[in-house]
Design a protein around this motif. Structure first.
Motif, PDB file in Angstrom:
ATOM      1  N   MET A   1     103.322 -51.564 -32.836  1.00 51.87           N
ATOM      2  CA  MET A   1     102.822 -52.314 -31.696  1.00 51.87           C
ATOM      3  C   MET A   1     103.733 -53.507 -31.408  1.00 51.87           C
ATOM      4  SD  MET A   1     100.160 -50.721 -30.639  1.00 51.87           S
ATOM      5  CE  MET A   1      99.195 -51.802 -29.591  1.00 51.87           C
TER       6      MET A   1
ATOM      7  N   THR B   1     103.529 -41.968 -30.471  1.00 57.67           N
ATOM      8  CA  THR B   1     102.082 -41.819 -30.223  1.00 57.67           C
ATOM      9  C   THR B   1     101.413 -41.113 -31.406  1.00 57.67           C
ATOM     10  OG1 THR B   1     102.388 -39.756 -29.027  1.00 57.67           O
ATOM     11  CG2 THR B   1     102.383 -41.764 -27.732  1.00 57.67           C
TER      12      THR B   1
ATOM     13  N   ARG C   1     100.796 -43.708 -34.107  1.00 57.21           N
ATOM     14  CA  ARG C   1      99.650 -44.590 -33.874  1.00 57.21           C
ATOM     15  C   ARG C   1      98.319 -43.840 -34.035  1.00 57.21           C
ATOM     16  NH1 ARG C   1     102.555 -46.567 -29.084  1.00 57.21           N
ATOM     17  NH2 ARG C   1     104.095 -48.015 -29.901  1.00 57.21           N
TER      18      ARG C   1
ATOM     19  N   PHE D   1      91.589 -54.943 -33.323  1.00 58.39           N
ATOM     20  CA  PHE D   1      92.187 -56.200 -32.899  1.00 58.39           C
ATOM     21  C   PHE D   1      91.269 -57.382 -33.181  1.00 58.39           C
ATOM     22  CE2 PHE D   1      94.134 -52.805 -30.657  1.00 58.39           C
ATOM     23  CZ  PHE D   1      95.459 -53.155 -30.559  1.00 58.39           C
TER      24      PHE D   1
ATOM     25  N   ASN E   1      87.509 -55.389 -28.053  1.00 57.37           N
ATOM     26  CA  ASN E   1      87.994 -55.002 -26.731  1.00 57.37           C
ATOM     27  C   ASN E   1      87.545 -53.592 -26.346  1.00 57.37           C
ATOM     28  OD1 ASN E   1      89.558 -53.721 -28.593  1.00 57.37           O
ATOM     29  ND2 ASN E   1      91.502 -54.463 -27.862  1.00 57.37           N
TER      30      ASN E   1
ATOM     31  N   PHE F   1      86.480 -50.599 -23.964  1.00 59.47           N
ATOM     32  CA  PHE F   1      86.944 -50.336 -22.600  1.00 59.47           C
ATOM     33  C   PHE F   1      85.792 -50.596 -21.629  1.00 59.47           C
ATOM     34  CE2 PHE F   1      89.755 -47.234 -24.983  1.00 59.47           C
ATOM     35  CZ  PHE F   1      90.825 -48.107 -25.006  1.00 59.47           C
TER      36      PHE F   1
ATOM     37  N   MET G   1      83.857 -47.760 -19.609  1.00 58.68           N
ATOM     38  CA  MET G   1      83.269 -46.622 -20.324  1.00 58.68           C
ATOM     39  C   MET G   1      81.949 -47.007 -20.994  1.00 58.68           C
ATOM     40  SD  MET G   1      86.591 -45.072 -22.217  1.00 58.68           S
ATOM     41  CE  MET G   1      88.177 -44.988 -21.409  1.00 58.68           C
TER      42      MET G   1
ATOM     43  N   LEU H   1      92.453 -40.081 -24.641  1.00 57.49           N
ATOM     44  CA  LEU H   1      93.697 -40.838 -24.487  1.00 57.49           C
ATOM     45  C   LEU H   1      94.847 -40.153 -25.205  1.00 57.49           C
ATOM     46  CD1 LEU H   1      92.294 -44.426 -24.825  1.00 57.49           C
ATOM     47  CD2 LEU H   1      93.778 -43.673 -22.989  1.00 57.49           C
ATOM     48  N   ALA H   2      94.577 -39.618 -26.400  1.00 55.01           N
ATOM     49  CA  ALA H   2      95.653 -38.989 -27.157  1.00 55.01           C
ATOM     50  C   ALA H   2      95.722 -37.493 -26.877  1.00 55.01           C
ATOM     51  CB  ALA H   2      95.447 -39.235 -28.649  1.00 55.01           C
TER      52      ALA H   2
ATOM     53  N   ARG I   1      85.692 -46.440 -32.599  1.00 53.24           N
ATOM     54  CA  ARG I   1      86.668 -45.854 -31.678  1.00 53.24           C
ATOM     55  C   ARG I   1      87.958 -45.510 -32.414  1.00 53.24           C
ATOM     56  NH1 ARG I   1      88.280 -49.844 -26.951  1.00 53.24           N
ATOM     57  NH2 ARG I   1      89.430 -50.859 -28.616  1.00 53.24           N
TER      58      ARG I   1
ATOM     59  N   LEU J   1      93.313 -54.555 -23.658  1.00 50.23           N
ATOM     60  CA  LEU J   1      92.859 -53.205 -23.330  1.00 50.23           C
ATOM     61  C   LEU J   1      94.024 -52.231 -23.360  1.00 50.23           C
ATOM     62  CD1 LEU J   1      90.288 -53.792 -20.468  1.00 50.23           C
ATOM     63  CD2 LEU J   1      89.881 -53.324 -22.861  1.00 50.23           C
TER      64      LEU J   1
ATOM     65  N   GLU K   1      96.745 -52.575 -25.149  1.00 47.92           N
ATOM     66  CA  GLU K   1      97.125 -52.387 -26.555  1.00 47.92           C
ATOM     67  C   GLU K   1      96.136 -51.480 -27.264  1.00 47.92           C
ATOM     68  OE1 GLU K   1      97.748 -56.144 -28.418  1.00 47.92           O
ATOM     69  OE2 GLU K   1      99.792 -56.227 -27.649  1.00 47.92           O
ATOM     70  N   ALA K   2      94.835 -51.644 -26.943  1.00 51.27           N
ATOM     71  CA  ALA K   2      93.827 -50.798 -27.585  1.00 51.27           C
ATOM     72  C   ALA K   2      94.074 -49.338 -27.233  1.00 51.27           C
ATOM     73  CB  ALA K   2      92.433 -51.223 -27.141  1.00 51.27           C
ATOM     74  N   GLY K   3      94.408 -49.068 -25.982  1.00 45.63           N
ATOM     75  CA  GLY K   3      94.694 -47.694 -25.561  1.00 45.63           C
ATOM     76  C   GLY K   3      95.898 -47.136 -26.299  1.00 45.63           C
ATOM     77  N   LEU K   4      96.968 -47.936 -26.336  1.00 44.16           N
ATOM     78  CA  LEU K   4      98.196 -47.473 -26.982  1.00 44.16           C
ATOM     79  C   LEU K   4      97.986 -47.294 -28.483  1.00 44.16           C
ATOM     80  CD1 LEU K   4     100.569 -49.830 -25.033  1.00 44.16           C
ATOM     81  CD2 LEU K   4     100.544 -47.346 -24.846  1.00 44.16           C
TER      82      LEU K   4
ATOM     83  N   LEU L   1      95.491 -46.200 -29.897  1.00 43.53           N
ATOM     84  CA  LEU L   1      94.760 -44.962 -30.165  1.00 43.53           C
ATOM     85  C   LEU L   1      95.656 -43.746 -29.999  1.00 43.53           C
ATOM     86  CD1 LEU L   1      91.387 -45.793 -28.446  1.00 43.53           C
ATOM     87  CD2 LEU L   1      91.732 -45.356 -30.854  1.00 43.53           C
TER      88      LEU L   1
ATOM     89  N   ALA M   1      97.748 -43.142 -27.398  1.00 43.43           N
ATOM     90  CA  ALA M   1      97.905 -42.687 -26.026  1.00 43.43           C
ATOM     91  C   ALA M   1      99.309 -42.992 -25.533  1.00 43.43           C
ATOM     92  CB  ALA M   1      96.897 -43.391 -25.128  1.00 43.43           C
ATOM     93  N   THR M   2      99.781 -42.180 -24.598  1.00 40.41           N
ATOM     94  CA  THR M   2     101.021 -42.516 -23.920  1.00 40.41           C
ATOM     95  C   THR M   2     100.698 -43.609 -22.902  1.00 40.41           C
ATOM     96  OG1 THR M   2     100.564 -40.839 -22.276  1.00 40.41           O
ATOM     97  CG2 THR M   2     101.934 -40.192 -24.122  1.00 40.41           C
TER      98      THR M   2
ATOM     99  N   LYS N   1      98.665 -42.252 -19.972  1.00 38.00           N
ATOM    100  CA  LYS N   1      97.237 -42.039 -20.241  1.00 38.00           C
ATOM    101  C   LYS N   1      96.499 -43.379 -20.301  1.00 38.00           C
ATOM    102  CE  LYS N   1      96.291 -37.751 -20.308  1.00 38.00           C
ATOM    103  NZ  LYS N   1      95.191 -37.234 -19.478  1.00 38.00           N
ATOM    104  N   THR N   2      97.147 -44.382 -20.892  1.00 36.89           N
ATOM    105  CA  THR N   2      96.500 -45.689 -20.982  1.00 36.89           C
ATOM    106  C   THR N   2      96.237 -46.249 -19.589  1.00 36.89           C
ATOM    107  OG1 THR N   2      97.724 -46.065 -23.009  1.00 36.89           O
ATOM    108  CG2 THR N   2      96.688 -47.974 -22.020  1.00 36.89           C
TER     109      THR N   2
ATOM    110  N   LEU O   1      93.506 -43.880 -17.758  1.00 34.44           N
ATOM    111  CA  LEU O   1      92.139 -43.822 -18.303  1.00 34.44           C
ATOM    112  C   LEU O   1      91.559 -45.187 -18.643  1.00 34.44           C
ATOM    113  CD1 LEU O   1      92.470 -40.731 -20.667  1.00 34.44           C
ATOM    114  CD2 LEU O   1      91.472 -40.822 -18.396  1.00 34.44           C
ATOM    115  N   VAL O   2      92.409 -46.198 -18.805  1.00 34.57           N
ATOM    116  CA  VAL O   2      91.884 -47.514 -19.203  1.00 34.57           C
ATOM    117  C   VAL O   2      92.127 -48.566 -18.117  1.00 34.57           C
ATOM    118  CG1 VAL O   2      92.029 -49.366 -20.888  1.00 34.57           C
ATOM    119  CG2 VAL O   2      92.159 -47.000 -21.648  1.00 34.57           C
TER     120      VAL O   2
END
Lengths: 285, 351
Positions: free
Chosen positions: A81, A109, A112, A119, A123, A125, A128, A140-141, A190, B237, B239-242, B244, B246-247, B250-251, B254-255
């Protein structure tokens, strides 16, 4: 690398001895995560200098140290990150199951997915529901999980995060409707849904009240049976409560360095380094 | 003071001034009105404007003096600045209300049912009100607005995503171009499409080309409004997506975009507001017609701004009445589109 001889004995040699007292969990979790000579820069500013640490699988390691000592920067290098900050630079190796995650041809990806992160600030989403938040990683993945399995997975993750009983009747509510502590446990759930081998937690309780903190610490203890956990914390009691190993970081105005690592009981009762003793006994920081 | 004497206190609002406390303020207002009247009578100042430009400074000064006498300097300053705020707010609202009231008052007499069912194909602008209508222009305006949305919203949104999410090469230059584009005079947009498309290709004036011209105005508006909304989405948000696995795509899909959807809808509405009343760009590229044309991709079409422009150009009482009615219809149309977007669009979220 102008590693001074002063740093070296504190890192690698101590790790070797630190591994001895408590063997990793019995479940086949792979060989854990190893950082080798990690340096991290922001522009020209060296923030983390030559940190080498082993995180055996199935253990909880706490990273402690005063603000600005580079522990958050270091933990963010462990799942790549760090590179999202435009001026960031990196040197060293981070081995997951003996494979360098910074190696060429590595799909970041996928890395991760295996090394999840929670964090400092909860946070979830905002667009959702609670249920969708838990399963967001699947979408997402782009993982292949059937609808029926997803329901089981959602319940399993929420149970492991200690949140199931509180939210099972309102899975369709917005994630933002939960309290701060519940939101943070939702974020843990999550992260669990994509089945990581390692979970990084960057001060997960710093925004929470003592009750929520306690719940998260219970969650951490339960999770440590099935995964490797690395937690950054400012709260030394928390480090003492939840971790098997503790690593002390310090910056004397320059880059953050690893001062000492060892079994948590040893760090808190008879640390080798005078600076560690000063910190854990509350004489500064 | 026995314990039994304790009763439930009656709820009150001690911070709201009582009638008695209001008397000096009201007196000052009456003095200001009286003074304004005297000044308008003795000086050459006349009419509503005369009253206005004497009353506003008078009440401001008198309120300030009153506060200065009754309390300290800080409170007097507070009163003075508050007066300026109220005056400024009034100046902003005045034209808005004036426009709405004038439009309704002048447009209403011509608002007959047949204007929505008839065109001007067999009617002259100077014919009596009640014959002919603006159906063709209404349809034409709906066409250009919808086509402009289809062209500008994807372009504007993608540009905004490039600038805020990808921050790729040339971002600074693109940002500069977008800002420059939002300053383009609208007639230039029409002339550009005229010279670049109509003069050089077999395409002829139509609703599609009209929407090309309007998109030149709409894209920068949508881009800049979207950018501001996307910048409000917390980095946590992303960073949270990435984190997980995600590309970035996608982040974002979807986010980031779902979190910003309410604001992005506002960006679209701002874009439509920018173009709905534009006349100049359409003069060259829409063709203009008095008959109904249901094909937005072929042949000349009309639009309400063109109809209004024509009505005022002729300048006779019937044509001017038609123009005012068309303004009212345009106002209602834009209001309807916004309401539809708000009702059927995403519900108001956090942003």
């Amino acid at each position: 690398m102008n590693t001074s001889e002063k740093v070296a004995p504190n890192s690698l040699s101590n790790v070797a001895s630190a591994r001895a007292p408590k063997k990793p969990g019995t479940s086949p979790l792979g060989s854990g995560l190893e950082a080798r000579g990690v340096h991290a820069w922001f522009g020209n500013h060296l923030a983390v200098k030559d940190v080498s640490l082993d995180f055996s699988s199935g253990t909880v390691t706490a990273l402690i140290g005063p603000s600005g000592c580079g522990k958050s920067t270091f933990i963010r290098t462990l799942n790549r990150m760090h590179e999202f900050i435009p001026s960031a630079a990196f040197a060293g190796e981070v081995l997951l199951d003996n494979q360098d995650i910074y190696g060429t041809g590595i799909d970041v990806t996928k890395i991760r997915l295996q090394i999840g992160m929670v964090f400092q600030k909860p946070n979830p989403f905002p667009s959702m529901t609670i249920g969708e938040n838990v399963l967001s990683g699947i979408k997402l993945a782009q993982l292949n999980v059937s609808k029926s399995e997803q329901q089981d997975l959602m319940q399993d993750c929420l149970e492991r995060a200690g949140l199931w009983n509180e939210v099972k009747d309102r899975l369709d509510a917005q994630g933002g409707s939960l309290s701060g502590g519940q939101q943070q446990r939702l974020c843990i759930a999550r992260s669990l849904a994509v089945k990581p081998k390692v979970l990084l937690m960057d001060e997960p309780c710093s925004a929470l009240d003592p009750g929520s903190t306690l719940r998260i610490e219970e969650t951490i203890s339960q999770l440590s049976n099935s995964m490797t956990i690395i937690i950054v914390t400012h709260n030394m009691q928390q480090a003492a409560r939840v971790s098997d190993y503790t690593a002390f970081f310090l910056s004397d105005g320059g880059p953050g360095e690893l001062i000492e690592v060892g079994p948590t009981s040893q760090i808190f009762t008879k640390p080798r380094d005078q600076r560690t003793e000063n910190y854990v006994s509350g004489r500064f920081g | 003071m026995s314990a039994t004497a304790i009763s439930t206190p009656t709820p009150s609002k001690p911070w709201v001034p009582t009638t008695k406390q209001r008397i000096p303020g009201i007196t000052v207002a009456i003095i200001a009105i009286a003074l304004a009247y005297v000044i308008v009578e003795v000086t050459p100042l006349k009419g509503k404007l005369g009253y206005f430009i004497t009353f506003v400074p008078l009440i401001t000064i008198l309120q300030f003096l009153l506060a200065r006498i009754r309390s300290n300097k800080k409170i007097a300053q507070d009163v003075l600045v508050s007066s300026f705020m109220w005056t400024a707010a009034f100046f902003v609202f005045l034209p808005t209300f004036s426009i709405i009231i004038t439009t309704v008052v002048k447009g209403l007499p011509g608002l007959k049912p047949e204007i929505f069912s008839q065109t001007m194909a067999a009617t002259s602008y100077t014919d009596p009100i009640g014959t002919g209508g603006l159906l063709h222009s209404l349809v034409g305006t709906v066409f250009v607005i919808l086509l402009s949305i289809f062209i500008s919203v994807p372009l504007g949104l993608l540009t905004a995503l490039y600038l805020t999410e990808i921050k790729g090469p040339g971002s600074g230059f693109i940002q500069f171009i977008v800002q420059a584009m939002s300053g383009v005079p609208s007639v230039i947009a029409g002339l550009f499409i005229f010279s670049a498309v109509i003069l050089t290709t077999p395409l002829e004036a139509s609703s599609l080309l009209g929407s090309f011209a309007l998109s030149i105005l709409m894209v920068p508006t949508v881009t800049r409004a979207s950018q501001e909304v996307l910048a409000l989405i917390p980095n946590d948000l992303r960073e949270a997506g990435l984190a997980l696995g995600a590309t970035q795509w996608k982040t974002v899909a979807l986010v980031v975009v779902p979190a910003a959807k309410s604001g992005l809808l506002t960006a679209m509405i701002l874009g439509v507001a920018r173009i709905a009343g534009e006349t100049a760009p359409l003069l060259f590229v829409l063709g203009g017609t008095d008959a109904l044309n249901l094909n937005p991709f072929h042949n000349f079409n009309s639009a309400l701004p063109l109809y209004i422009w024509k009505g005022f150009l002729i300048g006779l009482p019937e044509s001017v009445q038609r123009a005012w009615t068309a303004i009212l219809v345009l106002l209602i149309l834009v209001l309807t589109l916004f309401t539809i977007a708000r009702v059927f669009g995403p519900k108001k979220g956090k942003i």
